[in-house]
Design a protein around this motif. Structure first.
Motif, PDB file in Angstrom:
ATOM      1  N   ALA A   1       0.825  -1.204   0.000  1.00 26.60           N
ATOM      2  CA  ALA A   1       0.000   0.000   0.000  1.00 26.60           C
ATOM      3  C   ALA A   1       0.862   1.259   0.000  1.00 26.60           C
ATOM      4  CB  ALA A   1      -0.931  -0.014   1.208  1.00 26.60           C
ATOM      5  N   LEU A   2       1.978   1.216   0.731  1.00 27.56           N
ATOM      6  CA  LEU A   2       2.892   2.359   0.730  1.00 27.56           C
ATOM      7  C   LEU A   2       3.541   2.556  -0.633  1.00 27.56           C
ATOM      8  CD1 LEU A   2       4.697   1.977   4.180  1.00 27.56           C
ATOM      9  CD2 LEU A   2       3.225   3.865   3.477  1.00 27.56           C
ATOM     10  N   ARG A   3       3.895   1.453  -1.283  1.00 23.18           N
ATOM     11  CA  ARG A   3       4.635   1.550  -2.541  1.00 23.18           C
ATOM     12  C   ARG A   3       3.733   1.871  -3.725  1.00 23.18           C
ATOM     13  NH1 ARG A   3       7.883  -3.904  -3.033  1.00 23.18           N
ATOM     14  NH2 ARG A   3       8.502  -2.898  -4.987  1.00 23.18           N
ATOM     15  N   HIS A   4       2.542   1.280  -3.747  1.00 17.01           N
ATOM     16  CA  HIS A   4       1.680   1.405  -4.927  1.00 17.01           C
ATOM     17  C   HIS A   4       0.409   2.218  -4.675  1.00 17.01           C
ATOM     18  CE1 HIS A   4       4.304  -1.592  -6.724  1.00 17.01           C
ATOM     19  NE2 HIS A   4       4.011  -2.447  -5.758  1.00 17.01           N
ATOM     20  N   GLY A   5       0.153   2.588  -3.414  1.00 13.00           N
ATOM     21  CA  GLY A   5      -1.069   3.336  -3.139  1.00 13.00           C
ATOM     22  C   GLY A   5      -0.980   4.778  -3.612  1.00 13.00           C
ATOM     23  N   ASP A   6      -2.151   5.449  -3.659  1.00  9.67           N
ATOM     24  CA  ASP A   6      -2.197   6.846  -4.105  1.00  9.67           C
ATOM     25  C   ASP A   6      -2.252   7.818  -2.943  1.00  9.67           C
ATOM     26  OD1 ASP A   6      -4.706   6.401  -3.115  1.00  9.67           O
ATOM     27  OD2 ASP A   6      -5.785   7.038  -4.929  1.00  9.67           O
ATOM     28  N   GLY A   7      -1.961   7.316  -1.733  1.00  8.60           N
ATOM     29  CA  GLY A   7      -1.999   8.182  -0.561  1.00  8.60           C
ATOM     30  C   GLY A   7      -3.336   8.220   0.117  1.00  8.60           C
ATOM     31  N   GLY A   8      -4.322   7.540  -0.436  1.00  6.23           N
ATOM     32  CA  GLY A   8      -5.644   7.526   0.171  1.00  6.23           C
ATOM     33  C   GLY A   8      -5.697   6.627   1.392  1.00  6.23           C
ATOM     34  N   PRO A   9      -6.821   6.599   2.063  1.00  4.51           N
ATOM     35  CA  PRO A   9      -6.934   5.789   3.278  1.00  4.51           C
ATOM     36  C   PRO A   9      -6.802   4.296   2.980  1.00  4.51           C
ATOM     37  CG  PRO A   9      -9.083   6.605   2.605  1.00  4.51           C
ATOM     38  CD  PRO A   9      -8.093   7.303   1.737  1.00  4.51           C
ATOM     39  N   VAL A  10      -6.156   3.616   3.894  1.00  6.38           N
ATOM     40  CA  VAL A  10      -5.948   2.161   3.810  1.00  6.38           C
ATOM     41  C   VAL A  10      -6.766   1.519   4.909  1.00  6.38           C
ATOM     42  CG1 VAL A  10      -4.279   0.277   3.917  1.00  6.38           C
ATOM     43  CG2 VAL A  10      -3.647   2.444   2.828  1.00  6.38           C
ATOM     44  N   GLY A  11      -7.568   0.542   4.538  1.00  3.80           N
ATOM     45  CA  GLY A  11      -8.392  -0.146   5.517  1.00  3.80           C
ATOM     46  C   GLY A  11      -7.862  -1.521   5.850  1.00  3.80           C
ATOM     47  N   VAL A  12      -7.801  -1.825   7.139  1.00  7.75           N
ATOM     48  CA  VAL A  12      -7.359  -3.123   7.632  1.00  7.75           C
ATOM     49  C   VAL A  12      -8.501  -3.733   8.430  1.00  7.75           C
ATOM     50  CG1 VAL A  12      -5.742  -4.373   9.109  1.00  7.75           C
ATOM     51  CG2 VAL A  12      -4.927  -2.485   7.687  1.00  7.75           C
ATOM     52  N   GLY A  13      -8.884  -4.929   8.082  1.00  2.00           N
ATOM     53  CA  GLY A  13      -9.940  -5.616   8.808  1.00  2.00           C
ATOM     54  C   GLY A  13      -9.468  -6.959   9.332  1.00  2.00           C
ATOM     55  N   LEU A  14      -9.721  -7.201  10.615  1.00  2.00           N
ATOM     56  CA  LEU A  14      -9.384  -8.478  11.252  1.00  2.00           C
ATOM     57  C   LEU A  14     -10.635  -9.011  11.927  1.00  2.00           C
ATOM     58  CD1 LEU A  14      -5.905  -7.767  12.919  1.00  2.00           C
ATOM     59  CD2 LEU A  14      -6.364  -9.307  11.024  1.00  2.00           C
ATOM     60  N   ALA A  15     -10.964 -10.254  11.660  1.00  4.55           N
ATOM     61  CA  ALA A  15     -12.121 -10.901  12.282  1.00  4.55           C
ATOM     62  C   ALA A  15     -11.667 -12.225  12.869  1.00  4.55           C
ATOM     63  CB  ALA A  15     -13.232 -11.103  11.253  1.00  4.55           C
ATOM     64  N   TRP A  16     -11.605 -12.285  14.194  1.00  8.76           N
ATOM     65  CA  TRP A  16     -11.123 -13.483  14.887  1.00  8.76           C
ATOM     66  C   TRP A  16     -12.318 -14.352  15.280  1.00  8.76           C
ATOM     67  CZ3 TRP A  16      -6.025 -14.682  15.301  1.00  8.76           C
ATOM     68  CH2 TRP A  16      -5.113 -13.669  15.015  1.00  8.76           C
TER      69      TRP A  16
ATOM     70  N   ARG B   1     -11.183 -19.617  12.862  1.00  9.11           N
ATOM     71  CA  ARG B   1     -10.367 -19.004  11.821  1.00  9.11           C
ATOM     72  C   ARG B   1     -10.249 -17.511  12.079  1.00  9.11           C
ATOM     73  NH1 ARG B   1     -15.484 -18.534   9.684  1.00  9.11           N
ATOM     74  NH2 ARG B   1     -15.855 -16.627   8.437  1.00  9.11           N
ATOM     75  N   VAL B   2      -9.319 -16.903  11.371  1.00  6.61           N
ATOM     76  CA  VAL B   2      -9.167 -15.459  11.380  1.00  6.61           C
ATOM     77  C   VAL B   2      -9.200 -14.985   9.936  1.00  6.61           C
ATOM     78  CG1 VAL B   2      -6.638 -15.685  11.439  1.00  6.61           C
ATOM     79  CG2 VAL B   2      -7.699 -13.508  12.019  1.00  6.61           C
ATOM     80  N   ASP B   3      -9.996 -13.957   9.663  1.00  6.64           N
ATOM     81  CA  ASP B   3     -10.091 -13.369   8.328  1.00  6.64           C
ATOM     82  C   ASP B   3      -9.339 -12.043   8.329  1.00  6.64           C
ATOM     83  OD1 ASP B   3     -11.681 -15.466   7.443  1.00  6.64           O
ATOM     84  OD2 ASP B   3     -13.539 -14.463   8.077  1.00  6.64           O
ATOM     85  N   VAL B   4      -8.485 -11.892   7.339  1.00  5.45           N
ATOM     86  CA  VAL B   4      -7.659 -10.688   7.212  1.00  5.45           C
ATOM     87  C   VAL B   4      -7.993 -10.031   5.880  1.00  5.45           C
ATOM     88  CG1 VAL B   4      -5.311  -9.768   7.211  1.00  5.45           C
ATOM     89  CG2 VAL B   4      -5.830 -11.838   8.509  1.00  5.45           C
ATOM     90  N   GLU B   5      -8.165  -8.702   5.911  1.00  7.76           N
ATOM     91  CA  GLU B   5      -8.427  -7.973   4.669  1.00  7.76           C
ATOM     92  C   GLU B   5      -7.733  -6.625   4.729  1.00  7.76           C
ATOM     93  OE1 GLU B   5     -12.304  -7.747   2.127  1.00  7.76           O
ATOM     94  OE2 GLU B   5     -12.315  -6.001   3.479  1.00  7.76           O
ATOM     95  N   VAL B   6      -7.049  -6.272   3.656  1.00  8.72           N
ATOM     96  CA  VAL B   6      -6.394  -4.972   3.513  1.00  8.72           C
ATOM     97  C   VAL B   6      -6.839  -4.399   2.176  1.00  8.72           C
ATOM     98  CG1 VAL B   6      -4.206  -3.746   3.367  1.00  8.72           C
ATOM     99  CG2 VAL B   6      -4.423  -5.729   4.876  1.00  8.72           C
ATOM    100  N   ARG B   7      -7.378  -3.151   2.220  1.00 10.82           N
ATOM    101  CA  ARG B   7      -7.858  -2.484   1.020  1.00 10.82           C
ATOM    102  C   ARG B   7      -7.157  -1.147   0.897  1.00 10.82           C
ATOM    103  NH1 ARG B   7     -12.873  -4.759  -0.548  1.00 10.82           N
ATOM    104  NH2 ARG B   7     -13.360  -2.857  -1.723  1.00 10.82           N
TER     105      ARG B   7
END
Length: 388
Positions: free
Chosen positions: A313-328, A332-338
């Motif tokens: 996200a730092l290298r290819h992102g446009d500087g916009g907000p980055v969302g991180v989601g963790l669901a334990w 299982r654990v679900d991980v999502e980064v947008r």
């Protein structure tokens, strides 16, 4: 033709053959007067046969093929002089054993054939030879000939069979050693891949933060010296942390020792702080929160996946907000980064995406990384089992 032997093996074979030659020659000379005929010819035959069979005994491990040839030559010389069987013939059994145990595939079967041919030659020689023959083959001598044939074949084949069993044991040991070496190489390769993956995660993430901070400090230096100073402080902290991680990885490469402390969920806040310090608006949502302490393998996989996803996200992102989601969840654990995409996503996945997928697979889960319009999404699902 010649096998590679250690020095002590060569010395042992030569010493044993020399002792055998002296002992056999002494016995042969003691028995020579009772054999009749020209004494000089008897002594010459004894010396020649002893030298040939002792030489075969000395070469049995160094060159089984040459030893087999010398043994046959010694037997031919013995029959040419009309000599009866004697103690020196015991060397033949050792030679047959060596052809089966140490010989090539051709020598192996030549030794097998020699056992049958030798038994037949011994039988014929004893039945019609000058010492045992009595007017050629008769009906009364046939049972004796058959008994001699069976006994000679049994004795010669027994020596060859013992050598074949030893050969099987040697091959089995070599196969086990080869399997152990292959397993050790596979483990070493897995360790190298793991260390390379950790090196990529640490260096790529730290350098991305350092680059972002350096760019921000350069633009802010003229208008806000305090911001530049803060950025330099973040660069120093990030670089020191990366240097410590790299030193730990290099220590693992140099020494066979246990792994050092691995990142856990408690280190995620520091990771988030580094990303925010680089000027990225980071939104973290943990719902539901982990119940208890998840397994260490799951914690490490989650940390490394988030580290690499945020680095991208730092290298290819446009500087916009980055969302991180963790669901334990319980199992299982679900991980999502947008993150918004500023640069084109390469057609083939890079080392970072491959490394994230490998980590997810090693943890027993799966990972998907794709572009969804102008947003890049990394989603993973990892099993956690029963919390510790």
């Amino acid at each position: 033709m010649f096998r590679r032997l250690k020095t002590y093996q060569l010395v042992t074979d030569v010493v044993v053959a020399g002792f055998f030659a002296l002992t056999a020659l002494f016995v042969e000379l003691q028995l020579a007067p009772g054999w009749g005929g020209d004494f000089a010819a008897v002594v010459l035959a004894a010396v020649l046969v002893t030298i040939l069979l002792s030489g075969a005994l000395a070469l049995r491990r160094l060159s089984p093929a040459l030893a087999l040839a010398l043994a046959w030559l010694g037997a031919i010389v013995q029959m040419a002089f009309g000599r009866p069987p004697s103690p020196v013939d015991l060397a033949i059994f050792a030679v047959l054993y060596a052809t089966a145990a140490y010989g090539s595939q051709l020598v192996f079967w030549l030794g097998f054939a020699s056992s049958f041919v030798g038994a037949l030659v011994i039988t014929v020689y004893l039945v019609i030879g000058p010492y045992f023959g009595s007017g050629g083959v008769t009906w009364s001598s046939i049972p004796v000939a058959l008994a001699v044939l069976v006994a000679a074949a049994f004795a010669l084949l027994l020596s060859w069979t013992v050598g074949a069993l030893v050969r099987t044991g040697i091959r089995a040991r070599e196969n086990r050693d080869a399997q152990r070496r292959a397993e050790a190489e596979a483990v070493a390769e897995q360790e190298r891949v793991r260390i390379a993956r950790d090196m990529h995660d640490v260096v790529a993430h730290s350098l991305a933060v350092v680059i972002a901070q350096a760019d921000g400090a350069r633009y802010a230096a003229a208008s806000d010296p305090a911001a530049a100073t803060a950025a330099l402080g973040t660069i120093s902290t990030t670089a020191r942390s990366a240097l410590a991680d790299v030193r730990l990885l290099l220590t693992q490469l140099r020494h066979s020792q246990g792994d050092g402390p691995q990142p856990t969920l408690a280190d995620l806040e520091e990771l988030y702080a580094q990303v925010r310090a680089a000027g990225v608006e980071l939104r973290v949502d943990v719902d539901p929160a982990p119940q208890g302490d998840p397994p260490a393998a799951a914690q490490l996989a989650v940390y490394r996946i988030l580290q690499e996803a945020l680095t991208n996200a730092l290298r290819h992102g446009d500087g916009g907000p980055v969302g991180v989601g963790l669901a334990w969840h319980p199992s299982r654990v679900d991980v999502e980064v947008r993150n918004p995409i500023a640069t084109a996503v390469p057609g083939a996945p890079g080392h970072g995406i491959i490394g994230m997928r490998e980590r997810a697979q090693l943890a027993g889960g799966r990972l998907d990384a794709r572009a969804d319009g102008d947003v890049f999404v990394v989603s993973a699902s990892l099993p956690v089992g029963v919390p510790a």
